[in-house]
Design an enzyme around this catalytic site. Sequence first.
Site, mmCIF file in Angstrom:
data_model
loop_
_atom_site.group_PDB
_atom_site.id
_atom_site.type_symbol
_atom_site.label_atom_id
_atom_site.label_comp_id
_atom_site.label_asym_id
_atom_site.label_seq_id
_atom_site.Cartn_x
_atom_site.Cartn_y
_atom_site.Cartn_z
ATOM 1 N N ASP A 150 2.234 2.448 2.518
ATOM 2 C CA ASP A 150 1.820 2.885 3.957
ATOM 3 C C ASP A 150 3.870 2.662 4.285
ATOM 4 O OD1 ASP A 150 -0.389 3.768 3.259
ATOM 5 O OD2 ASP A 150 -0.927 1.796 5.354
ATOM 6 N N CYS B 163 -3.389 4.790 6.239
ATOM 7 C CA CYS B 163 -4.051 5.074 6.158
ATOM 8 C C CYS B 163 -4.635 5.148 8.051
ATOM 9 C CB CYS B 163 -4.574 3.308 5.897
ATOM 10 S SG CYS B 163 -4.563 2.256 6.956
ATOM 11 N N CYS C 225 -1.585 -4.032 8.525
ATOM 12 C CA CYS C 225 -1.986 -3.093 9.394
ATOM 13 C C CYS C 225 -1.100 -2.972 10.738
ATOM 14 C CB CYS C 225 -2.776 -1.304 9.425
ATOM 15 S SG CYS C 225 -4.008 -1.194 7.925
ATOM 16 N N CYS D 266 0.890 -1.555 0.075
ATOM 17 C CA CYS D 266 0.248 0.248 0.231
ATOM 18 C C CYS D 266 1.553 0.880 -0.363
ATOM 19 C CB CYS D 266 -1.151 0.452 1.042
ATOM 20 S SG CYS D 266 -0.343 0.123 2.803
#
Lengths: 141, 173
Positions: free
Chosen positions: A44, A68, A111, A42
Site C-alpha cells: 500500500d 485497502c 494501516c 502489503c
Amino acid sequence: MAYGKKIIDHYENPRNVGSFGTQQEIKERKDVGVGLVGAPECGDVMQLQIKVDDQGNIEDAKFKCFGCGSAIASSSLATEWLKGKTLDEGLGIKNTQIVEELSLPPVKIHCSVLAEDAIRAAISDYKQKNGIQTADEAHTH
Amino acid sequence: MSADPFTLLGIGPGFDLDRASIDRAYRARAAAMHPDLADPATAEEAAGASAALNDARATLADPERRANALLAILGGPDASADRSLPDGFLMEMMDVRQRAEAECVTNEGHARWERWADERRESSIAQVSALFARAFSDGASGALLADIRRALNAWRYIERMIEQLDPDHADPM
C-alpha cells in the site's frame, strides 16, 4: 468480520482526498508538508499533505491512498484530526487512537501505523522546508 | 516451526522452478501421504499434513511467495525487519498510481497500465532470479540478502498494483 460504522463511512466517503498541487508544486511549496509512506508487507502507498498557516497551525490536510479500506479510512481520519492542530499537536496523534476510533481489527493495525508514519513524515517535511529543527531529523528522509 | 515449502515437497531450494516440476513433486508427496480419513486416530494429523503440502505447493507456484520463502531459508530479513526500497521508488509508485487512476477510466488506458505492471513484474522476476543465482554461486552475504529484500519489497508494490487493476478485485477492508 464485522466492521464498525465509522470505518465504513470513511472508506465509502473518504474525507480530504487530493493534493495541494502537482508533485513538483507540493515539493516546492514551503507552506505544504508532504509525507509519502508505504507498507512493504502489503504494497500500500499513502501520501498525506498538510497546509500550514503563518501562525504554524495546520489549516488543511489532504491525502491519496492506494491501499485497502482500512488504510484509506485511517488516512482519511488522520486528515480530519490534523485540521486546526499545531504541528506539535499533530505529532501527538497516535496510531492507537486511530485503531480505537475506527475499531480496527488486529490484522489491520499496520494501516494505522502507516497513517501515523505519514503524519510524522509530512510534519517533518514541513519543518525541514522551513528550517525548523526536529528531534528525529537524523533518521527521517 | 513448520518445515519450509522446499523441504516439504522434496525440492532443492532455488528460485527458477517450473510449474511442472512443482506439480510432479506435489503429486509424489501427496500420493505417499494420502490422509487415511477412515481411521479417526490419524485422520486429523493426516489432514493437517495434507493441508501443509497444499500450502507448500501454493507458495512455490507463486514466484513472489517462492522468493520470500527462499530468502527466509537463506537467513534474509522479512519485510517488517527491512522495509528499504530502491531510491525514489515510492515516489515513482505514487506518481504511477495517480496517472493510472486517471487513465484507467478508458479500456485502452486500463490495458496500457496492466501491460506496464506486467512488464515490471517480469523485470522483478528477472532481477530476483539473478540475485538468487549470485547468492547460490558466491554465497549469501548480508549485503546480497539485503539487496534481495529491497527488490522483493519493491516487487510487492507492483503486485499490489496488479491486484487492484483487476476489475474483479474487491479490496478487503
